[in-house]
Design a protein around this motif. Sequence first.
Motif, PDB file in Angstrom:
ATOM      1  N   VAL A   1      -1.433  -0.816  -3.973  1.00  0.00           N
ATOM      2  CA  VAL A   1      -2.602  -0.031  -3.592  1.00  0.00           C
ATOM      3  C   VAL A   1      -2.160   1.412  -3.364  1.00  0.00           C
ATOM      4  O   VAL A   1      -1.173   1.657  -2.651  1.00  0.00           O
ATOM      5  CB  VAL A   1      -3.249  -0.581  -2.305  1.00  0.00           C
ATOM      6  CG1 VAL A   1      -4.477   0.239  -1.940  1.00  0.00           C
ATOM      7  CG2 VAL A   1      -3.602  -2.053  -2.462  1.00  0.00           C
TER       8      VAL A   1
ATOM      9  N   ARG B   1       0.884  -1.167   0.000  1.00  0.00           N
ATOM     10  CA  ARG B   1       0.000   0.000   0.000  1.00  0.00           C
ATOM     11  C   ARG B   1       0.921   1.216   0.000  1.00  0.00           C
ATOM     12  O   ARG B   1       1.715   1.406   0.924  1.00  0.00           O
ATOM     13  CB  ARG B   1      -0.914  -0.034   1.224  1.00  0.00           C
ATOM     14  CG  ARG B   1      -1.781   1.223   1.401  1.00  0.00           C
ATOM     15  CD  ARG B   1      -1.059   2.208   2.275  1.00  0.00           C
ATOM     16  NE  ARG B   1      -1.916   3.232   2.856  1.00  0.00           N
ATOM     17  CZ  ARG B   1      -1.467   4.234   3.586  1.00  0.00           C
ATOM     18  NH1 ARG B   1      -0.160   4.350   3.858  1.00  0.00           N
ATOM     19  NH2 ARG B   1      -2.283   5.122   4.091  1.00  0.00           N
TER      20      ARG B   1
ATOM     21  N   SER C   1      -5.823   3.314 -10.777  1.00  0.00           N
ATOM     22  CA  SER C   1      -5.772   1.852 -10.814  1.00  0.00           C
ATOM     23  C   SER C   1      -6.031   1.312 -12.214  1.00  0.00           C
ATOM     24  O   SER C   1      -6.466   0.170 -12.382  1.00  0.00           O
ATOM     25  CB  SER C   1      -6.780   1.260  -9.824  1.00  0.00           C
ATOM     26  OG  SER C   1      -8.103   1.678 -10.126  1.00  0.00           O
TER      27      SER C   1
END
Length: 762
Positions: free
Chosen positions: A492, A439, A503
């Motif tokens: 992420v 992330r 994304s």
Amino acid sequence: MTAIDQTFATRSDPSDTNQVSNVPSSGSAPAGAAHGVHPDAIAAVMAANHGDAFSVLGPHQVGPGTWEVRAVLPEAKSAALIVGGDAVPFERRHPEGFWVAKVESQGRPLYEIEVETWDGAKRRRHDPYGFGSSLEQHDVDTLREVGTNLVYKILGAQLGCLDGIDGFRFAVWAPNAKRVSVVGDFNEWDGRRHPMRLWKNGGLWELFVPGLKAGQNYKFEIRGPDGSLLPLKADPVAFAAQHPPQTASVLQGTSEPAWHDKAWMETRGEKDPRHAPISIYEVHLGSWARVPGEGNRYLTYKELGERLIPYVKEMGFTHIEMLPITEFPFDGSWGYQPVSLFAPTSRHGTPDDFAAFVNAAHAAGIGVMLDWVPGHFPLDAHGLGQFDGTHLYEHADPRQGFHQDWGTYIYNFGRAEVATFLAANARFWLEHYHLDGLRVDAVASMLYLDYSRRQGEWIPNQYGGNENLDAIEFLRKTNEATYSHAPGTITVAEESTSWPGVSHPTYTGGLGFGFKWNMGWMHDTLNFVSTDPIHRRYHHHDLTFGLLYAFSENFILPLSHDEVVHGKGSLLGKMPGDRWQKFANLRAYFGFMWGHPGKKLLFMGGEFGQEREWNHNQSLDWHLLDDPAHAGVKDVIRDLNHLYVSTPALHSRDTEAAGFQWLVADDQDNSVIAWARKGREAGQIALVVSNFTPVPRENYRVGVPAAGYYREAFNSDAGIYGGSNVGNMGGREADATQSHGQAHSLSLTLPPLSTMIFVREG
């Protein structure tokens, strides 16, 4: 990790300086001069002021068949050169410990040095300056190839064998330094003892030091371009580090951990994460639980493997996401200001211990993710800032290179070596430590040149815009590298703006992340549930607005650590009403979240209704589980997770608009909302209905997409959770009454402050 598993090949004679840039002090004689070493060169070496130690130290031919071996041995009372079975005495040439021995040899002599110290001890060792380089120019050039993993195979302290001798090869990028030395436990932290060799093209300094052992501490002593000594620097590619507040790097090597997760790794790449259930338990390892009876110490990686992983398994989460564990000096940064990006924090144990923790997670079927921080780094003197006496890793101009909000440096993403270093670090965690996702922290601060800056405090890009083109390119290349080389893993983005295509694949112009945190959903829905139910009719759009863009990205719905710190209170504390209503609101909100399109993330403590704000210095309040109300919240999360994983309609089309159908979107007067979730196969339907007022509603009709029996699979108002136990007797059969544009509908009883999830059967 102490086994020797790599052999270095000697690429050059130790005195060959073709590959290095000689930076001798004035008066140094060229290597191999017939009269031997010049006194000025000796003085420069002993002052740690010579930039080309290999031109002075080690074996040098000074005549036909005659070699002179020179060494810095400050600790020596006497010394001898051991050649074969003979001992040739050294002569002291400088009072602080420069020694010279002459030996007859037709070729470069193979030798050891035996030292007698002033306390009478004798030690024999190989001479680092008797070895040639084990690098090639190709290795050095690789440090500019963004996406390669060779950074952590070339740089750092690599455990290996050179010319049949075990030791560590050190390599560090410091192109503007006048001299770099390895210092540590093994040489009294004396910069005169192990100065390094500089490669002419690439600014890489390297040295093989034989006989070193894993566990010894080291740093780099660097003399900057102006000749001044810098604070000792930790190794940017150290694989282990001391426990803060100590700041040295620790010899570890890069040997492969003892993995037992072959089956996990072989199947990891077979699944498309977009269609898989992903429910993430976000954890700060230092405060999930502590040991009060032992000074409130941290749990070790081993203890976390024995306690945290079974808990996560029981609770039905699919992944653990750790707040940053790349070694960081300040506890209060929670890891978001790291110094050693390749070293798991020593707060919980060794790198081997960390690998065992990942092993244990995979054995339990749990993925492991890491909060990764490529956007900025702290100003600590031993860190990357002003690394070689110049702004090497960071921009020199503070309008580009300094974060005003966090008081940190910003990486210079436009410098190829910096981008390569960071991208390789991403691959390192996914490949070397088998992590399943990253992330990426604070992506918005990387994308915008004017992030949190007023006019005049930032520099536009070449087109006059505020986009950080270098950071964009870096993120794209990093995502391409991770998805190419670590299939089945995810990246992420914590990106808080409306930047398009975060994304989306890079070949369509996107940034290439697998998922993006849905910060808008989090802010809107928390605002709604924090509002008193009597006023919620005026905030109904906070529940529905997110569905306008829910499928524009691959979203994760985050209730993260950021929502329970800095005076924001806990999730439970945000809920309005009396104690019963607070718990009911929280349970209903969790049901709404797990029924909503998007993968799930919940910060630790939220799953049992932690009452106080999170404190990184304290364990979670596990004693609250003795209270049935808190235990009920925990049971809600457990049951939601298991339902989410076992019900394709709730996860398989999280990122597809075709997997969602509005049923009741406009009943703001009653604060009721309902939708259908659809799986990838025909007939896979889940119905989600929330009533966000404390008023129960009888015979509330909701249209459904198909006939059939709808089992009440979850009811946040169930008595087992602490609710009022109002419900629908286990389910309802749809009848042929038109409602909400559907040919069939259900007549439901809606409990107060509740969310129900019905799963169509048959």
